[in-house]
Scaffold this motif. Structure first.
Motif, PDB file in Angstrom:
ATOM      1  N   HIS A 275      -7.062  13.835  19.113  1.00 59.26           N
ATOM      2  CA  HIS A 275      -6.768  14.046  20.488  1.00 59.26           C
ATOM      3  C   HIS A 275      -6.829  13.048  21.728  1.00 59.26           C
ATOM      4  O   HIS A 275      -6.007  12.932  22.376  1.00 59.26           O
ATOM      5  CB  HIS A 275      -7.811  15.036  20.933  1.00 59.26           C
ATOM      6  CG  HIS A 275      -7.619  15.610  22.418  1.00 59.26           C
ATOM      7  ND1 HIS A 275      -6.462  16.404  22.838  1.00 59.26           N
ATOM      8  CD2 HIS A 275      -8.387  15.425  23.569  1.00 59.26           C
ATOM      9  CE1 HIS A 275      -6.484  16.756  24.091  1.00 59.26           C
ATOM     10  NE2 HIS A 275      -7.612  15.952  24.845  1.00 59.26           N
ATOM     11  N   GLU A 276      -7.783  12.043  21.429  1.00 60.44           N
ATOM     12  CA  GLU A 276      -8.098  10.849  22.229  1.00 60.44           C
ATOM     13  C   GLU A 276      -6.680   9.829  22.219  1.00 60.44           C
ATOM     14  O   GLU A 276      -6.250   9.398  23.284  1.00 60.44           O
ATOM     15  CB  GLU A 276      -9.090   9.975  21.834  1.00 60.44           C
ATOM     16  CG  GLU A 276     -10.365  10.650  22.149  1.00 60.44           C
ATOM     17  CD  GLU A 276     -11.716   9.619  21.600  1.00 60.44           C
ATOM     18  OE1 GLU A 276     -11.396   8.709  21.006  1.00 60.44           O
ATOM     19  OE2 GLU A 276     -12.909  10.034  21.844  1.00 60.44           O
ATOM     20  N   VAL A 277      -5.868   9.976  20.978  1.00 56.22           N
ATOM     21  CA  VAL A 277      -4.775   9.069  20.899  1.00 56.22           C
ATOM     22  C   VAL A 277      -3.467   9.814  20.912  1.00 56.22           C
ATOM     23  O   VAL A 277      -2.347   9.208  20.721  1.00 56.22           O
ATOM     24  CB  VAL A 277      -4.801   8.248  19.699  1.00 56.22           C
ATOM     25  CG1 VAL A 277      -5.966   7.239  19.838  1.00 56.22           C
ATOM     26  CG2 VAL A 277      -4.914   8.959  18.433  1.00 56.22           C
ATOM     27  N   HIS A 278      -3.547  11.208  21.347  1.00 58.08           N
ATOM     28  CA  HIS A 278      -2.620  12.188  21.737  1.00 58.08           C
ATOM     29  C   HIS A 278      -1.557  12.097  20.513  1.00 58.08           C
ATOM     30  O   HIS A 278      -0.509  12.158  20.438  1.00 58.08           O
ATOM     31  CB  HIS A 278      -1.546  11.625  22.786  1.00 58.08           C
ATOM     32  CG  HIS A 278      -2.346  11.063  23.957  1.00 58.08           C
ATOM     33  ND1 HIS A 278      -2.904  12.192  24.906  1.00 58.08           N
ATOM     34  CD2 HIS A 278      -2.603  10.189  24.639  1.00 58.08           C
ATOM     35  CE1 HIS A 278      -3.666  11.697  25.828  1.00 58.08           C
ATOM     36  NE2 HIS A 278      -3.264  10.448  25.723  1.00 58.08           N
ATOM     37  N   MET A 279      -2.376  12.596  19.123  1.00 56.17           N
ATOM     38  CA  MET A 279      -1.724  12.664  17.932  1.00 56.17           C
ATOM     39  C   MET A 279      -2.269  14.157  17.374  1.00 56.17           C
ATOM     40  O   MET A 279      -3.321  14.465  17.843  1.00 56.17           O
ATOM     41  CB  MET A 279      -2.175  11.399  17.045  1.00 56.17           C
ATOM     42  CG  MET A 279      -1.724   9.966  17.400  1.00 56.17           C
ATOM     43  SD  MET A 279      -2.167   8.824  16.458  1.00 56.17           S
ATOM     44  CE  MET A 279      -1.101   9.154  14.825  1.00 56.17           C
ATOM     45  N   SER A 280      -1.488  14.679  16.490  1.00 54.48           N
ATOM     46  CA  SER A 280      -1.804  15.825  15.643  1.00 54.48           C
ATOM     47  C   SER A 280      -3.149  15.325  14.647  1.00 54.48           C
ATOM     48  O   SER A 280      -3.053  13.968  14.344  1.00 54.48           O
ATOM     49  CB  SER A 280      -0.713  16.341  15.053  1.00 54.48           C
ATOM     50  OG  SER A 280      -0.274  15.460  14.095  1.00 54.48           O
ATOM     51  N   LEU A 281      -3.875  16.201  14.225  1.00 54.12           N
ATOM     52  CA  LEU A 281      -4.643  15.882  13.239  1.00 54.12           C
ATOM     53  C   LEU A 281      -4.122  15.328  11.956  1.00 54.12           C
ATOM     54  O   LEU A 281      -4.760  14.312  11.379  1.00 54.12           O
ATOM     55  CB  LEU A 281      -5.459  17.194  12.793  1.00 54.12           C
ATOM     56  CG  LEU A 281      -6.629  16.691  11.799  1.00 54.12           C
ATOM     57  CD1 LEU A 281      -7.693  15.934  12.004  1.00 54.12           C
ATOM     58  CD2 LEU A 281      -7.210  18.185  11.674  1.00 54.12           C
ATOM     59  N   SER A 282      -3.242  15.972  11.493  1.00 54.26           N
ATOM     60  CA  SER A 282      -2.326  15.246  10.241  1.00 54.26           C
ATOM     61  C   SER A 282      -1.711  14.028  10.586  1.00 54.26           C
ATOM     62  O   SER A 282      -2.108  13.250   9.690  1.00 54.26           O
ATOM     63  CB  SER A 282      -1.204  16.271   9.953  1.00 54.26           C
ATOM     64  OG  SER A 282      -0.438  16.051   9.099  1.00 54.26           O
ATOM     65  N   ALA A 283      -1.224  13.667  11.637  1.00 51.03           N
ATOM     66  CA  ALA A 283      -0.739  12.230  11.815  1.00 51.03           C
ATOM     67  C   ALA A 283      -1.571  11.412  11.903  1.00 51.03           C
ATOM     68  O   ALA A 283      -1.604  10.267  11.332  1.00 51.03           O
ATOM     69  CB  ALA A 283       0.132  12.346  13.021  1.00 51.03           C
ATOM     70  N   TYR A 284      -2.747  11.770  12.781  1.00 50.20           N
ATOM     71  CA  TYR A 284      -3.993  10.827  12.746  1.00 50.20           C
ATOM     72  C   TYR A 284      -4.516  10.526  11.459  1.00 50.20           C
ATOM     73  O   TYR A 284      -4.931   9.444  10.992  1.00 50.20           O
ATOM     74  CB  TYR A 284      -4.994  11.423  13.559  1.00 50.20           C
ATOM     75  CG  TYR A 284      -6.348  10.369  13.891  1.00 50.20           C
ATOM     76  CD1 TYR A 284      -6.146   9.341  14.692  1.00 50.20           C
ATOM     77  CD2 TYR A 284      -7.421  10.713  13.227  1.00 50.20           C
ATOM     78  CE1 TYR A 284      -7.139   8.405  14.802  1.00 50.20           C
ATOM     79  CE2 TYR A 284      -8.451   9.864  13.359  1.00 50.20           C
ATOM     80  CZ  TYR A 284      -8.245   8.630  14.366  1.00 50.20           C
ATOM     81  OH  TYR A 284      -9.343   7.751  14.366  1.00 50.20           O
ATOM     82  N   ALA A 285      -4.772  11.605  10.741  1.00 48.71           N
ATOM     83  CA  ALA A 285      -5.270  11.590   9.470  1.00 48.71           C
ATOM     84  C   ALA A 285      -4.541  10.563   8.519  1.00 48.71           C
ATOM     85  O   ALA A 285      -5.042   9.858   7.838  1.00 48.71           O
ATOM     86  CB  ALA A 285      -5.519  12.828   8.581  1.00 48.71           C
ATOM     87  N   LEU A 286      -3.349  10.594   8.358  1.00 46.57           N
ATOM     88  CA  LEU A 286      -2.353   9.879   8.043  1.00 46.57           C
ATOM     89  C   LEU A 286      -2.360   8.494   8.046  1.00 46.57           C
ATOM     90  O   LEU A 286      -2.646   7.487   7.373  1.00 46.57           O
ATOM     91  CB  LEU A 286      -0.942  10.350   8.116  1.00 46.57           C
ATOM     92  CG  LEU A 286       0.265   9.213   7.239  1.00 46.57           C
ATOM     93  CD1 LEU A 286      -0.124   9.393   5.573  1.00 46.57           C
ATOM     94  CD2 LEU A 286       1.509  10.074   7.558  1.00 46.57           C
TER      95      LEU A 286
END
Length: 84
Positions: free
Chosen positions: A32-43
């Motif tokens: 959320h802090e970097v304005h990404m979905s959980l899936s995109a951040y985890a990738l």
């Protein structure tokens, strides 16, 4: 923290089960802090992790090289670079 080194056309799904709730919540907050979905951040986290050599890979590196043996200083420098 955006990596463009993966090819979405060849991506395979990955599912991780039994993620502890505190870990999942921390990942959600960071995404959320970097304005990404959980899936995109985890990738991106996984992509960054595999781009960094493990200590075993760093230590094995000098043994795989050909030519004259590495000095202690060269080995220390290789280890230091592997930690960055």
């Amino acid at each position: 923290m955006h990596f463009a080194c993966h090819d979405s056309g060849m991506a395979k799904p990955l599912q991780i089960r039994n993620v502890p709730e505190p870990v999942l919540e921390s990942l959600r907050e960071r995404a959320h802090e970097v304005h990404m979905s959980l899936s995109a951040y985890a990738l991106e986290v996984l992509t960054q992790h595999v781009a960094t050599k493990s200590m075993g890979q760093v230590l094995a590196g000098p043994r795989l090289g050909h030519g004259k043996p590495l000095s202690n200083r060269q080995i220390v420098d290789l280890i230091s670079r592997g930690r960055r």
